[in-house]
Design an enzyme around this catalytic site. Sequence first.
Site, PDB file in Angstrom:
ATOM      1  N   ARG A 231      -6.177   7.200   4.639  1.00 10.35           N
ATOM      2  CA  ARG A 231      -7.179   6.146   4.502  1.00 10.35           C
ATOM      3  C   ARG A 231      -8.517   6.772   4.137  1.00 10.35           C
ATOM      4  O   ARG A 231      -8.903   7.815   4.654  1.00 10.35           O
ATOM      5  CB  ARG A 231      -7.319   5.344   5.794  1.00 10.35           C
ATOM      6  CG  ARG A 231      -6.289   4.251   5.965  1.00 10.35           C
ATOM      7  CD  ARG A 231      -6.516   3.120   4.956  1.00 10.35           C
ATOM      8  NE  ARG A 231      -5.587   2.009   5.141  1.00 10.35           N
ATOM      9  CZ  ARG A 231      -4.452   1.853   4.478  1.00 10.35           C
ATOM     10  NH1 ARG A 231      -4.069   2.777   3.597  1.00 10.35           N
ATOM     11  NH2 ARG A 231      -3.692   0.796   4.677  1.00 10.35           N
ATOM     12  N   GLU A 260     -12.935   1.467  -1.576  1.00  7.49           N
ATOM     13  CA  GLU A 260     -12.142   1.219  -2.774  1.00  7.49           C
ATOM     14  C   GLU A 260     -11.982  -0.291  -3.022  1.00  7.49           C
ATOM     15  O   GLU A 260     -11.964  -1.076  -2.060  1.00  7.49           O
ATOM     16  CB  GLU A 260     -10.774   1.897  -2.660  1.00  7.49           C
ATOM     17  CG  GLU A 260      -9.941   1.480  -1.463  1.00  7.49           C
ATOM     18  CD  GLU A 260      -8.665   2.303  -1.356  1.00  7.49           C
ATOM     19  OE1 GLU A 260      -7.586   1.675  -1.401  1.00  7.49           O
ATOM     20  OE2 GLU A 260      -8.732   3.538  -1.241  1.00  7.49           O
ATOM     21  N   HIS A 278      -5.478   5.006  -5.613  1.00  8.09           N
ATOM     22  CA  HIS A 278      -4.618   4.561  -4.510  1.00  8.09           C
ATOM     23  C   HIS A 278      -3.219   4.214  -5.020  1.00  8.09           C
ATOM     24  O   HIS A 278      -2.753   3.076  -4.889  1.00  8.09           O
ATOM     25  CB  HIS A 278      -5.236   3.363  -3.783  1.00  8.09           C
ATOM     26  CG  HIS A 278      -4.686   3.187  -2.387  1.00  8.09           C
ATOM     27  ND1 HIS A 278      -5.383   2.567  -1.382  1.00  8.09           N
ATOM     28  CD2 HIS A 278      -3.491   3.558  -1.824  1.00  8.09           C
ATOM     29  CE1 HIS A 278      -4.661   2.546  -0.278  1.00  8.09           C
ATOM     30  NE2 HIS A 278      -3.503   3.146  -0.525  1.00  8.09           N
TER      31      HIS A 278
END
Length: 323
Positions: A231, A260, A278
């Site tokens: 994370r 993000e 991601h």
Amino acid sequence: MSRPHLLMPGRMPKDVNDALDAHFIVHRIYELVDHEAALAEIAPQIRAVAASGTVVGAELIDALPGLEIIASFGVGYDNVDARYAAGKGIIVTNTPDVLTEEVADTALGLLLMTVREFGAAERYLRAGRWLESAYPLTATLRDRSVGIVGLGRIGKAIARRIEAFGIPVAYHNRRPQEDVGYPYYDDLLAMARDVDTLISVLPGGATTDRLIGRAVFDALGPRGVVINIGRGSVVDEEALIEALAERRIHAAGLDVFEKEPHVRPELMALDNAVLLPHVGSASLHTRHAMGQRVVDNLIAWNEGQPPISPVPETPFHGWTARG
């Protein structure tokens, strides 16, 4: 069997949408202009929530008096207030296991890209610069040691891959893992001083917020490499940018970010930062499996069966009768 009403606060993959439509009356609140008015109208009917990244906090939970289950898309579920849900007797589920190997593959790819600079080397070739001179020599994995921060399912899958590369592995966790023989550190700084490559697989939340910051970077030293596949909130981005810009560590590879999809321009300007959007679990195969786990958890609930993957905060002890 009647179809329960299900709330979908944000977009889900098409196969998940299709499967849920076959079993539930789905309310896609994100498609409506006036979210609050729509939610107030349907709230008493909602028994389940299917969430993908959207926040399901105390306010939304309180707004749904008949809520019994929140099915989250992803292994990380820091977008859901699971502790609050537990206090209300609401089950929260996630999608572990089905994405473990994919994320571990991505972690190794990101590590190789960061240490060996493969992405930069490809851009060098495409720019026609190989005609002028060979790409500069890079760092290597051959003389490195890796410390994994968070040795859960994904961390162990990464460790197996690192071992196959012939690289020593250590790990930092809240407690030792009985099924592995890697050196264990209860002190993150001590491990950072003893390795030169750190791979974070930690979930988000208050206990891990900016855990990896200036002190850790300084402990790694100028050969240090930081990989974050967990994370974005776990790494102090401001401190990381400073460490990279000042060459206090060698490089960083990030698949996740604090805010993000917004990525700091300062990070994007650094030539010793490898940045991915991601994509840790972002293959068709794995996202389909994750979506199926969401559906399977919800169908199990609807049929009065135990959910497949309840999170630790909301262990399953049996369903109460639904009115």
